[in-house]
Design an enzyme around this catalytic site. Structure first.
Site, PDB file in Angstrom:
ATOM      1  N   TYR A  51      75.259 -26.346  44.916  1.00  0.00           N
ATOM      2  CA  TYR A  51      75.548 -26.604  43.493  1.00  0.00           C
ATOM      3  C   TYR A  51      75.098 -28.004  43.064  1.00  0.00           C
ATOM      4  O   TYR A  51      75.004 -28.294  41.884  1.00  0.00           O
ATOM      5  CB  TYR A  51      77.042 -26.433  43.191  1.00  0.00           C
ATOM      6  CG  TYR A  51      77.546 -25.003  43.319  1.00  0.00           C
ATOM      7  CD1 TYR A  51      76.673 -23.945  43.539  1.00  0.00           C
ATOM      8  CD2 TYR A  51      78.901 -24.722  43.225  1.00  0.00           C
ATOM      9  CE1 TYR A  51      77.133 -22.648  43.667  1.00  0.00           C
ATOM     10  CE2 TYR A  51      79.367 -23.416  43.348  1.00  0.00           C
ATOM     11  CZ  TYR A  51      78.486 -22.389  43.568  1.00  0.00           C
ATOM     12  OH  TYR A  51      78.951 -21.100  43.704  1.00  0.00           O
ATOM     13  N   LYS A 100      77.776 -19.673  57.979  1.00  0.00           N
ATOM     14  CA  LYS A 100      76.771 -18.635  58.223  1.00  0.00           C
ATOM     15  C   LYS A 100      75.814 -19.217  59.258  1.00  0.00           C
ATOM     16  O   LYS A 100      74.605 -19.348  59.047  1.00  0.00           O
ATOM     17  CB  LYS A 100      76.076 -18.292  56.886  1.00  0.00           C
ATOM     18  CG  LYS A 100      75.153 -17.097  56.943  1.00  0.00           C
ATOM     19  CD  LYS A 100      75.881 -15.765  57.069  1.00  0.00           C
ATOM     20  CE  LYS A 100      74.892 -14.622  57.232  1.00  0.00           C
ATOM     21  NZ  LYS A 100      75.529 -13.351  57.625  1.00  0.00           N
ATOM     22  N   ASP A 127      80.396 -13.391  55.886  1.00  0.00           N
ATOM     23  CA  ASP A 127      80.479 -11.969  55.538  1.00  0.00           C
ATOM     24  C   ASP A 127      81.714 -11.339  56.159  1.00  0.00           C
ATOM     25  O   ASP A 127      82.425 -10.546  55.535  1.00  0.00           O
ATOM     26  CB  ASP A 127      79.187 -11.219  55.942  1.00  0.00           C
ATOM     27  CG  ASP A 127      78.594 -11.717  57.251  1.00  0.00           C
ATOM     28  OD1 ASP A 127      79.056 -12.753  57.765  1.00  0.00           O
ATOM     29  OD2 ASP A 127      77.679 -11.064  57.780  1.00  0.00           O
ATOM     30  N   ASP A 154      83.690 -21.040  46.660  1.00  0.00           N
ATOM     31  CA  ASP A 154      83.780 -20.578  45.275  1.00  0.00           C
ATOM     32  C   ASP A 154      84.052 -19.077  45.264  1.00  0.00           C
ATOM     33  O   ASP A 154      84.957 -18.577  44.577  1.00  0.00           O
ATOM     34  CB  ASP A 154      82.431 -20.894  44.590  1.00  0.00           C
ATOM     35  CG  ASP A 154      82.461 -20.683  43.096  1.00  0.00           C
ATOM     36  OD1 ASP A 154      83.541 -20.400  42.556  1.00  0.00           O
ATOM     37  OD2 ASP A 154      81.396 -20.795  42.469  1.00  0.00           O
ATOM     38  N   ASP A 210      87.998 -16.935  44.853  1.00  0.00           N
ATOM     39  CA  ASP A 210      88.256 -15.947  43.801  1.00  0.00           C
ATOM     40  C   ASP A 210      88.710 -14.622  44.402  1.00  0.00           C
ATOM     41  O   ASP A 210      89.600 -13.956  43.872  1.00  0.00           O
ATOM     42  CB  ASP A 210      86.987 -15.704  42.961  1.00  0.00           C
ATOM     43  CG  ASP A 210      86.957 -16.599  41.731  1.00  0.00           C
ATOM     44  OD1 ASP A 210      87.624 -17.658  41.760  1.00  0.00           O
ATOM     45  OD2 ASP A 210      86.285 -16.246  40.748  1.00  0.00           O
TER      46      ASP A 210
END
Ligand code: NAD
Length: 358
Positions: free
Chosen positions: A143, A193, A225, A249, A253
């Site tokens: 980001y 990852k 994942d 992020d 959620d």
């Protein structure tokens, strides 16, 4: 003690939920002998309307002179179309995090017993209990990396976003997470990852070094994942989960959904020296703004986090959390968490009920 708090009420339901949180703070202050001084700070869409930019000059300085910052929410469809970054409310959110050095975002996701029926997971999964804390790196990664668009010779236009992490950035968020795990159930899952990404490989290397230092904390690596899957399969297995910005992020959620309503969940963003910033995880909910329908609990619980993490007032924080649970246990609901046919109270009444229990 006297504490100075910057209030960024923002847009939409922001002023309504911050208003109730302030009244709860004052009730706690009265009971425990603290006073709170509030400084209003303009940021977001309302700042665009007033001074022409979402992040007015001097915002960070005003916040730095306070002991903590409480934010409602910023943004809304009115300001959604500008391509000028100064006229976009999200610019203000990214800027304040960066300027205050708020590199750690703490998002608890706990299923409150009175609302177990609102959990969308299988009953036997919900019954095991959910009480986890996601620690998301907030000022690095993709980001904040370089963004590019360029023409290729044979594939048309191409876009690229750079993701970078330094050892320093990983180590400081890692330490925060291990310290938090020590205060909770002493379990930490680090999500990456590492089977594909170089940034994740460095992330894992630093986390493993820290894990040796914090040997009293039970540590595990989880691929992102798999983490997304485990969060809906068996969220009760997690205590503290630490991860980089973009993974955090998305996963935070997901975690918020399994606890029922986004109107209930608080968050904290903290750094090493500057005041922490506390805010509900929800946005400005323009669809219900100004109608006395918003659930103020997420903002009120954000105040509890402020008391605990910025002021070290754990007794006062617990008093707020107990008051919220007592009101929910007594069956009071705002519209977002009411069962079909169940009567709901408005924002102001919910705030009042919580204050009565303090
Ligand atoms: P949102 O969280 O504002 O709303 C999503 C849904 O949840 C809506 O139906 C809304 O009515 C409901 N909801 C949210 N908070 C609630 C509450 N306290 N009580 C009851 N219901 C609640 O998300 P969105 O609709 O995607 O975004 C709306 C605006 O908010 C956008 O402009 C977005 O950019 C902004 N936003 C701001 C922040 C922030 O300030 N940190 C975070 C997310 C979104």
């Amino acid at each position: 003690m006297n504490y100075k708090i910057a209030l960024i009420k923002g847009d939409g339901i922001g002023p309504e939920v911050v208003g109730e949180a302030v009244k709860v703070m004052d009730a706690v202050g009265k009971k425990y002998g603290h006073t709170f001084t509030y400084v209003d700070v303009l940021m977001g869409g309302c700042a665009i309307d007033t001074v022409g930019k979402s992040y007015p000059d001097g915002t960070a300085e005003v916040c730095r002179a306070c002991d903590a910052v409480l934010l409602g929410a910023v943004g809304g469809p009115k300001w959604g179309h500008s391509t000028d970054p100064e006229k976009r409310p999200e610019t203000a959110l990214l800027s304040i995090r960066k300027d205050l050095g708020l590199y750690a975002n703490l998002r608890p996701a706990a299923l409150r017993p009175a609302l177990a029926e609102a959990c969308p997971l299988k009953k036997e999964t919900a019954n095991k209990g959910i009480d986890l804390m996601i620690v998301r790196e907030l000022t690095g990664g993709i980001y904040f990396g370089k963004r590019e668009r360029y023409q290729t010779e044979d594939k048309g236009e191409e876009a690229a976003d750079r993701m970078a992490y330094s050892e320093l950035e990983i180590e400081r968020i890692g330490r925060r997470a291990f310290e938090l795990a020590r205060l909770r159930r002493k379990k930490l899952a680090s999500v990456d990852k590492a089977n594909v990404l170089e940034t994740s490989s460095l992330w894992r290397q630093v986390m493993h070094r820290l894990a040796q230092e914090y040997s009293d904390v039970q540590y595990e690596d989880v691929l992102v994942d798999n983490a997304a899957m485990q969060l809906v399969r068996d969220p009760g297995q997690f205590d503290v989960v630490v991860t980089e910005n973009m993974f955090g992020d998305i996963l935070s959620d997901e975690a918020s959904m399994i606890t029922g309503s986004i109107g209930l969940l608080p968050s904290a963003s903290i750094g090493d020296t500057a005041p922490g910033l506390y805010e509900p995880i929800h946005g400005s909910a323009p669809d219900i703004a100004g109608q006395d329908k918003a659930n103020p609990i997420a903002t009120i619980l954000s105040v509890a986090m402020m008391f605990r993490y910025s002021f070290r007032l754990s007794q006062e924080a617990a008093a707020i959390e107990r008051a919220v649970d007592a009101v929910l246990n007594a069956g009071w609901r705002t519209a977002d968490i009411a069962a079909p046919g169940q009567q709901a109270v408005g924002t102001i009444r919910m705030g009042e009920l919580i204050r009565e229990k303090i």
